[in-house]
Write an enzyme that holds these catalytic residues in place. Structure first.
Site, mmCIF file in Angstrom:
data_model
loop_
_atom_site.group_PDB
_atom_site.id
_atom_site.type_symbol
_atom_site.label_atom_id
_atom_site.label_comp_id
_atom_site.label_asym_id
_atom_site.label_seq_id
_atom_site.Cartn_x
_atom_site.Cartn_y
_atom_site.Cartn_z
ATOM 1 N N ARG A 144 0.977 -1.033 -0.055
ATOM 2 C CA ARG A 144 -0.067 0.168 -0.060
ATOM 3 C C ARG A 144 0.703 1.090 0.079
ATOM 4 O O ARG A 144 1.842 1.224 0.626
ATOM 5 C CB ARG A 144 -0.650 0.192 1.102
ATOM 6 C CG ARG A 144 -2.136 -0.886 1.157
ATOM 7 C CD ARG A 144 -3.156 -0.217 0.157
ATOM 8 N NE ARG A 144 -4.303 -0.918 0.173
ATOM 9 C CZ ARG A 144 -4.540 -2.169 -0.636
ATOM 10 N NH1 ARG A 144 -3.636 -2.328 -1.545
ATOM 11 N NH2 ARG A 144 -5.784 -2.733 -0.619
ATOM 12 N N HIS A 149 -1.173 0.793 -9.535
ATOM 13 C CA HIS A 149 -1.678 -0.068 -8.671
ATOM 14 C C HIS A 149 -2.316 -1.222 -9.357
ATOM 15 O O HIS A 149 -3.640 -1.322 -9.141
ATOM 16 C CB HIS A 149 -2.665 0.841 -7.800
ATOM 17 C CG HIS A 149 -3.285 -0.044 -6.546
ATOM 18 N ND1 HIS A 149 -3.410 0.766 -5.524
ATOM 19 C CD2 HIS A 149 -3.422 -1.391 -6.232
ATOM 20 C CE1 HIS A 149 -3.790 -0.127 -4.612
ATOM 21 N NE2 HIS A 149 -3.925 -1.492 -5.094
HETATM 22 P P1 NAP Z 1 -2.131 -11.205 4.679
HETATM 23 O O1 NAP Z 1 -2.252 -12.650 4.198
HETATM 24 O O2 NAP Z 1 -2.907 -10.914 5.926
HETATM 25 O O3 NAP Z 1 -0.441 -11.230 5.128
HETATM 26 C C1 NAP Z 1 0.050 -10.026 5.627
HETATM 27 C C2 NAP Z 1 1.426 -10.277 5.941
HETATM 28 O O4 NAP Z 1 1.943 -8.783 6.895
HETATM 29 C C3 NAP Z 1 1.317 -11.162 7.428
HETATM 30 O O5 NAP Z 1 2.610 -12.169 7.415
HETATM 31 C C4 NAP Z 1 1.603 -10.319 8.713
HETATM 32 O O6 NAP Z 1 2.355 -11.145 9.627
HETATM 33 C C5 NAP Z 1 2.342 -9.316 8.202
HETATM 34 N N1 NAP Z 1 2.340 -8.058 8.768
HETATM 35 C C6 NAP Z 1 1.051 -7.137 9.272
HETATM 36 N N2 NAP Z 1 1.396 -6.376 10.043
HETATM 37 C C7 NAP Z 1 2.696 -6.438 10.543
HETATM 38 C C8 NAP Z 1 3.715 -5.767 11.247
HETATM 39 N N3 NAP Z 1 3.308 -4.798 11.982
HETATM 40 N N4 NAP Z 1 5.043 -6.084 11.189
HETATM 41 C C9 NAP Z 1 5.345 -7.071 10.564
HETATM 42 N N5 NAP Z 1 4.655 -8.060 9.564
HETATM 43 C C10 NAP Z 1 3.453 -7.607 9.719
HETATM 44 O O7 NAP Z 1 -2.071 -10.490 3.368
HETATM 45 P P2 NAP Z 1 -1.803 -10.586 1.900
HETATM 46 O O8 NAP Z 1 -3.068 -11.504 1.143
HETATM 47 O O9 NAP Z 1 -0.595 -11.492 1.807
HETATM 48 O O10 NAP Z 1 -1.938 -9.209 1.263
HETATM 49 C C11 NAP Z 1 -1.132 -8.403 1.811
HETATM 50 C C12 NAP Z 1 -1.271 -6.783 1.236
HETATM 51 O O11 NAP Z 1 -1.015 -6.840 -0.290
HETATM 52 C C13 NAP Z 1 -2.761 -6.336 1.255
HETATM 53 O O12 NAP Z 1 -3.117 -5.874 2.740
HETATM 54 C C14 NAP Z 1 -2.807 -5.223 0.439
HETATM 55 O O13 NAP Z 1 -2.412 -4.221 1.059
HETATM 56 C C15 NAP Z 1 -1.716 -5.447 -0.555
HETATM 57 N N6 NAP Z 1 -2.095 -5.948 -1.846
HETATM 58 C C16 NAP Z 1 -2.036 -5.254 -3.005
HETATM 59 C C17 NAP Z 1 -2.342 -5.346 -4.120
HETATM 60 C C18 NAP Z 1 -1.905 -4.543 -5.435
HETATM 61 O O14 NAP Z 1 -2.367 -4.792 -6.502
HETATM 62 N N7 NAP Z 1 -0.803 -3.777 -5.330
HETATM 63 C C19 NAP Z 1 -2.954 -6.450 -4.437
HETATM 64 C C20 NAP Z 1 -3.389 -7.195 -3.383
HETATM 65 C C21 NAP Z 1 -2.986 -6.679 -1.933
HETATM 66 P P3 NAP Z 1 1.346 -12.112 10.634
HETATM 67 O O15 NAP Z 1 1.130 -13.080 9.594
HETATM 68 O O16 NAP Z 1 2.636 -12.622 11.437
HETATM 69 O O17 NAP Z 1 0.303 -11.555 11.263
HETATM 70 C C1 GLV Z 2 -5.543 -4.356 -4.290
HETATM 71 O O1 GLV Z 2 -4.695 -3.386 -3.971
HETATM 72 C C2 GLV Z 2 -5.974 -5.100 -2.998
HETATM 73 O O2 GLV Z 2 -5.746 -5.207 -1.911
HETATM 74 O O3 GLV Z 2 -6.490 -6.517 -3.584
#
Ligand code: NAP
Ligand code: GLV
Length: 315
Positions: free
Chosen positions: A230, A278
């Site tokens: 983000r 994005h």
């Molecule tokens: P997820 O499965 O919830 O994974 C989040 C990871 O971040 C987990 O390993 C978590 O640790 C870690 N984390 C959270 N807070 C933290 C902190 N304070 N310190 C250290 N580590 C921390 O989420 P995801 O599905 O992988 O998605 C991640 C993010 O990608 C989304 O929230 C979104 O913002 C972004 N995203 C962007 C796009 C785009 O098109 N650019 C698309 C999709 C998603 P723990 O497991 O230990 O809690």
């Molecule tokens: C895109 O940014 C998502 O959070 O899936």
């Protein structure tokens, strides 16, 4: 029982996909909500604050995005289950994005692009993948998939999360105590963290200066940053300053503090920055709608919902 689609982009495509999946489904597209009492489920991406509060029979919110920071920023968000989108369509696209940009910077492509613009035929030394350490911040669904894609090339992988992880082929670091060691061992930093109060602004000048100094030899001139998490995680001006000071060698940025990225941002024209709008993982409407209908069905049948957001944790 109506499904409301409230999305700042592609709303009509979601509605079309929903009607194609289930011809009997009552689909409404904001702002044409009709009788608000009919809406029991909302499929949303960046809906206007307060919109969901005005739906008295809402029982389920499904986020079109994997990240739910913009929803949680709404102080009037109704107290009903919030499910985020997790699906192979999204996960695969993100793994592609991260692998593409790790390879791009490892293989010094910003420099080759610049040389090409001047018609200069010049060899640049490059390390092998097994000599490059890729650090992934956020080792959740997307970080783990990115690690698996990168592992196939032989990169040395590190991951940083809130809690310890056990992912094959990835050295795990966690919490504030593990951050220094993680950064010191990272040549290319890929960020897939959610935006929460704990992570806002984490990608700043200080953090960049803690990245590996070891990578700064003739073959990999300095650390590269890839942020597909983000924009609120990063300080845009600190990235530009770190690039100019040599704390960062290059960057690929899919997200920004303000989106669309203002035309005045120096990041647009920096020769070693790749800007994408994005779109690292913009999933197909059909995949999102299939997922949403599955969650609605699960709720109707009293089955557990998938990928429920922990509101207190913020992701
Ligand atoms: P997820 O499965 O919830 O994974 C989040 C990871 O971040 C987990 O390993 C978590 O640790 C870690 N984390 C959270 N807070 C933290 C902190 N304070 N310190 C250290 N580590 C921390 O989420 P995801 O599905 O992988 O998605 C991640 C993010 O990608 C989304 O929230 C979104 O913002 C972004 N995203 C962007 C796009 C785009 O098109 N650019 C698309 C999709 C998603 P723990 O497991 O230990 O809690
Ligand atoms: C895109 O940014 C998502 O959070 O899936």
């Amino acid at each position: 029982m109506a499904l409301l689609i409230a999305s700042s982009s592609r709303a009509d495509l979601f509605a079309e996909a929903a009607r194609a999946c289930d011809g009997d489904l009552d689909v409404r597209v904001a702002p044409d909500i009709g009788r608000r009492e009919d809406v029991t489920c909302a499929l949303v991406w960046q809906p206007p604050q307060g919109l969901l509060k005005g739906l008295p029979n809402l029982r389920l919110i499904i986020s079109i995005g994997a990240g739910v920071d913009s929803l949680l920023a709404d102080p009037t968000l109704p107290d009903v289950p919030l499910v985020r989108f997790v699906d192979p369509d999204l996960t695969g696209r993100m793994a592609e994005y991260v692998a593409l940009h790790v390879l791009f910077h490892h293989r010094r492509m910003t420099e080759f692009r610049e040389l090409q613009s001047r018609k200069v035929w010049k060899y640049l030394p490059e390390p092998a993948a097994h000599e490059v350490r890729v650090g992934i911040m956020g080792l959740g669904v997307l970080g783990t998939a990115a690690a698996s894609a990168l592992g196939a090339f032989g990169y040395r992988l590190r991951g940083w999360a809130r809690t310890p992880k056990s992912v094959a082929g990835v050295s795990s670091f966690c919490g504030a105590d593990g951050l220094d060691a993680f950064l010191a061992e990272t040549d290319i930093l890929a960020v897939l963290l959610p935006l929460t109060p704990a992570t806002r602004g984490i990608l700043d000048r200080k953090l960049f200066s803690r990245l590996s100094q070891q990578g700064r030899d003739a073959r990999l001139p300095g650390p590269a940053l890839i942020n597909a998490g983000r924009g609120g995680l990063q300080i845009d001006t600190d990235i530009a300053a770190a690039l100019d000071a040599g704390d960062l060698y290059a960057a690929s940025l899919d997200v920004f503090e303000a989106e669309p990225l203002p035309a005045t941002s120096p990041l647009w024209s920096h020769p070693r920055v790749v800007v994408t709008p994005h779109n690292a993982a913009e999933s197909a409407p059909s995949a999102i709608v299939r997922y949403a209908l599955r969650q609605m069905q699960r709720q109707r049948c009293g089955e557990p919902l998938e990928n429920l957001v922990d509101i207190r944790r913020g992701y």
